[in-house]
Design a protein around this motif. Structure first.
Motif, PDB file in Angstrom:
ATOM      1  N   LEU A 154      36.782 -12.668 -44.569  1.00 36.16           N
ATOM      2  CA  LEU A 154      35.746 -12.515 -45.595  1.00 36.16           C
ATOM      3  C   LEU A 154      36.121 -11.426 -46.599  1.00 36.16           C
ATOM      4  N   TYR A 155      35.566 -11.547 -47.768  1.00 37.03           N
ATOM      5  CA  TYR A 155      35.718 -10.513 -48.779  1.00 37.03           C
ATOM      6  C   TYR A 155      34.971  -9.257 -48.327  1.00 37.03           C
ATOM      7  N   GLU A 156      35.606  -8.122 -48.409  1.00 41.49           N
ATOM      8  CA  GLU A 156      35.063  -6.883 -47.874  1.00 41.49           C
ATOM      9  C   GLU A 156      33.738  -6.474 -48.529  1.00 41.49           C
ATOM     10  N   GLY A 157      33.538  -6.856 -49.775  1.00 40.13           N
ATOM     11  CA  GLY A 157      32.319  -6.460 -50.483  1.00 40.13           C
ATOM     12  C   GLY A 157      31.047  -7.033 -49.896  1.00 40.13           C
ATOM     13  N   MET A 158      31.141  -8.131 -49.148  1.00 36.19           N
ATOM     14  CA  MET A 158      29.948  -8.748 -48.565  1.00 36.19           C
ATOM     15  C   MET A 158      29.238  -7.818 -47.597  1.00 36.19           C
ATOM     16  N   PHE A 159      29.983  -6.965 -46.921  1.00 37.03           N
ATOM     17  CA  PHE A 159      29.383  -6.118 -45.889  1.00 37.03           C
ATOM     18  C   PHE A 159      28.664  -4.902 -46.470  1.00 37.03           C
ATOM     19  N   ASP A 160      28.683  -4.773 -47.777  1.00 39.12           N
ATOM     20  CA  ASP A 160      27.879  -3.736 -48.428  1.00 39.12           C
ATOM     21  C   ASP A 160      26.453  -4.216 -48.678  1.00 39.12           C
ATOM     22  N   GLU A 161      26.222  -5.499 -48.427  1.00 41.98           N
ATOM     23  CA  GLU A 161      24.932  -6.114 -48.757  1.00 41.98           C
ATOM     24  C   GLU A 161      24.104  -6.358 -47.498  1.00 41.98           C
ATOM     25  N   GLU A 162      22.899  -5.756 -47.445  1.00 38.47           N
ATOM     26  CA  GLU A 162      22.049  -5.843 -46.266  1.00 38.47           C
ATOM     27  C   GLU A 162      21.638  -7.281 -45.916  1.00 38.47           C
ATOM     28  N   PRO A 163      21.261  -8.143 -46.897  1.00 41.61           N
ATOM     29  CA  PRO A 163      20.899  -9.527 -46.536  1.00 41.61           C
ATOM     30  C   PRO A 163      22.021 -10.265 -45.820  1.00 41.61           C
ATOM     31  N   PHE A 164      23.250 -10.005 -46.244  1.00 43.80           N
ATOM     32  CA  PHE A 164      24.378 -10.646 -45.566  1.00 43.80           C
ATOM     33  C   PHE A 164      24.560 -10.097 -44.163  1.00 43.80           C
ATOM     34  N   ARG A 165      24.507  -8.788 -44.004  1.00 46.19           N
ATOM     35  CA  ARG A 165      24.699  -8.182 -42.678  1.00 46.19           C
ATOM     36  C   ARG A 165      23.643  -8.708 -41.695  1.00 46.19           C
ATOM     37  N   ARG A 166      22.414  -8.823 -42.152  1.00 42.93           N
ATOM     38  CA  ARG A 166      21.332  -9.316 -41.293  1.00 42.93           C
ATOM     39  C   ARG A 166      21.591 -10.753 -40.870  1.00 42.93           C
ATOM     40  N   TYR A 167      21.929 -11.600 -41.821  1.00 45.35           N
ATOM     41  CA  TYR A 167      22.180 -13.014 -41.538  1.00 45.35           C
ATOM     42  C   TYR A 167      23.408 -13.179 -40.638  1.00 45.35           C
ATOM     43  N   TYR A 168      24.445 -12.445 -40.944  1.00 47.73           N
ATOM     44  CA  TYR A 168      25.703 -12.530 -40.202  1.00 47.73           C
ATOM     45  C   TYR A 168      25.506 -12.126 -38.733  1.00 47.73           C
ATOM     46  N   LYS A 169      24.718 -11.085 -38.504  1.00 45.78           N
ATOM     47  CA  LYS A 169      24.448 -10.637 -37.129  1.00 45.78           C
ATOM     48  C   LYS A 169      23.696 -11.696 -36.351  1.00 45.78           C
ATOM     49  N   ALA A 170      22.702 -12.330 -36.987  1.00 48.19           N
ATOM     50  CA  ALA A 170      21.940 -13.392 -36.315  1.00 48.19           C
ATOM     51  C   ALA A 170      22.842 -14.575 -35.984  1.00 48.19           C
ATOM     52  N   MET A 171      23.753 -14.913 -36.891  1.00 52.13           N
ATOM     53  CA  MET A 171      24.695 -15.999 -36.647  1.00 52.13           C
ATOM     54  C   MET A 171      25.588 -15.678 -35.458  1.00 52.13           C
ATOM     55  N   GLN A 172      26.121 -14.466 -35.413  1.00 52.77           N
ATOM     56  CA  GLN A 172      26.986 -14.065 -34.302  1.00 52.77           C
ATOM     57  C   GLN A 172      26.245 -14.108 -32.966  1.00 52.77           C
ATOM     58  N   ASN A 173      25.027 -13.613 -32.940  1.00 55.87           N
ATOM     59  CA  ASN A 173      24.238 -13.607 -31.696  1.00 55.87           C
ATOM     60  C   ASN A 173      24.004 -15.024 -31.189  1.00 55.87           C
ATOM     61  N   SER A 174      23.710 -15.941 -32.108  1.00 59.90           N
ATOM     62  CA  SER A 174      23.462 -17.332 -31.720  1.00 59.90           C
ATOM     63  C   SER A 174      24.706 -17.977 -31.120  1.00 59.90           C
ATOM     64  N   LEU A 175      25.848 -17.784 -31.754  1.00 57.90           N
ATOM     65  CA  LEU A 175      27.092 -18.379 -31.261  1.00 57.90           C
ATOM     66  C   LEU A 175      27.547 -17.733 -29.956  1.00 57.90           C
ATOM     67  N   ARG A 176      27.302 -16.446 -29.834  1.00 59.77           N
ATOM     68  CA  ARG A 176      27.651 -15.757 -28.591  1.00 59.77           C
ATOM     69  C   ARG A 176      26.816 -16.297 -27.425  1.00 59.77           C
ATOM     70  N   ASP A 177      25.528 -16.499 -27.650  1.00 59.53           N
ATOM     71  CA  ASP A 177      24.653 -17.022 -26.593  1.00 59.53           C
ATOM     72  C   ASP A 177      25.086 -18.421 -26.159  1.00 59.53           C
ATOM     73  N   LEU A 178      25.442 -19.263 -27.115  1.00 61.48           N
ATOM     74  CA  LEU A 178      25.890 -20.605 -26.769  1.00 61.48           C
ATOM     75  C   LEU A 178      27.214 -20.576 -26.017  1.00 61.48           C
TER      76      LEU A 178
END
Length: 346
Positions: A273-297
């Motif tokens: 990913l482009y490094e600038g995305m992680f400066d944005e809170e909406p992306f960090r929030r969404y990305y964390k939820a995505m990771q948690n879902s895939l980890r659980d599965l």
């Protein structure tokens, strides 16, 4: 009385007697011409494609279909993996022979499963499967027109697992996309006609290239496009919560079943990913939820592993938000192999 002299220049129609044989001949002639034009269009588009998505799906399935011997590791996923994982580098790091069959995001994880099923039916389970997807793929639905560019015939759609759940209309469109390009790819053919008029030298150009290992190298970065791509993604992320699509949910369950049945290790990773995305809170929030879902599965199986790796790159090493240039792809491949190695030690 009306003056008829102004009509003298008009072409006069000649009356002909229409017999059943003449009508039938006209109909059959029209059908024959249409079939010939369709066959020529099918051959031309196959040799000189314009639609990159269609071409990439078809090329990767052709590579799979023509495979003569098994490989140790299959690389699956979307275009971020297509341009981000270098099989030669993967083999150098692991000593495993490998093949990159990644396509594009709108094929979803269902296509990964269909390819894996096809491979297993011919060669048995590979030693490893590596799957890489962009963060926003997991919400998407399967595009049936892209599915039509695979080696899956229209009559086998209802037997697929997971089922693509196509409507009757979508099944017709699937058939037309697969076999009738003069209908399904009319815009492409219109472009071909315009090229013949304005640039005939472009008619028979090979516009796209892929290596025999399935990797698609891109040399030139596009920083402006990367930043513009980021703006589009941030607009898409406004007030959005992560939700796994139904087709991806079912594909994950089938992947787990295959992994458990064949004792086959599967590694799922995030795209670069482009490094600038992680400066944005909406992306960090969404990305964390995505990771948690895939980890659980993934935790439902001892053979499916979600890799907690997040690899970022500057804009001058990327083509867009998640597509790397070839030099950066080598580094991403190295980091991916390292993450897989660390996962095996746990």
């Amino acid at each position: 009385m009306k003056d008829r002299t102004s009509y003298k220049h008009l072409t006069q129609e000649i009356d002909t007697e229409s017999s059943p044989g003449r009508i039938l001949g006209t109909i059959l002639g029209t059908i024959a011409v249409t079939l010939i034009l369709n066959a020529l269009a099918l051959r031309y588009i196959d040799q000189y494609p314009f639609n990159r998505g269609y071409w990439l799906v078809k090329e990767k399935w052709n590579i799979l279909s023509s495979l003569q011997a098994p490989v140790d590791a299959l690389i699956l996923g979307d275009s971020s993996a297509n341009q981000g994982i270098v099989p030669e580098q993967f083999t150098k790091e692991t000593s495993f022979s490998s093949l990159n069959l990644a396509t594009i995001g709108n094929m979803t994880m269902a296509n990964d499963v269909y390819m894996l099923q096809d491979y297993i039916s011919r060669f048995g389970a590979p030693k490893e499967v590596v799957i890489v997807h962009v963060y926003d793929m997991w919400e998407r639905n399967l595009a049936h027109t892209l599915l039509a560019k695979t080696s899956i015939p229209w009559y086998a759609l209802d037997s697929l697992t997971p089922s693509p759940n196509l409507s009757s209309r979508e099944k017709v469109e699937f058939f037309l996309t697969q076999y009738v390009p003069i209908y399904a790819e009319n815009k492409t053919l219109a472009t071909v006609i315009m090229n013949k008029v304005f640039g005939p030298e472009k008619l028979f150009q090979k516009r796209m290239h892929i290596e025999t290992t399935g990797f698609m190298p891109v040399q030139k970065a596009n920083p402006d496009r990367v930043r513009n791509d980021m703006k589009k993604h941030l607009r898409w992320l406004e007030n959005r919560s992560f939700k796994l699509s139904d087709i991806n949910q079912k594909a994950m369950q089938e992947l787990i079943r295959l992994a458990d049945t064949h004792s086959m290790h599967v590694y799922i990773a995030n795209s670069p990913l482009y490094e600038g995305m992680f400066d944005e809170e909406p992306f960090r929030r969404y990305y964390k939820a995505m990771q948690n879902s895939l980890r659980d599965l993934s935790n439902q199986s001892d053979f499916v592993h979600f890799l907690d790796m997040t690899v970022v790159f500057p804009a001058d090493e990327m083509q867009n938000l998640d597509h790397l240039t070839q030099q950066s792809a080598v580094r991403y491949t190295q980091m991916l192999v390292e993450a897989i190695s660390n996962s095996k030690k746990r």
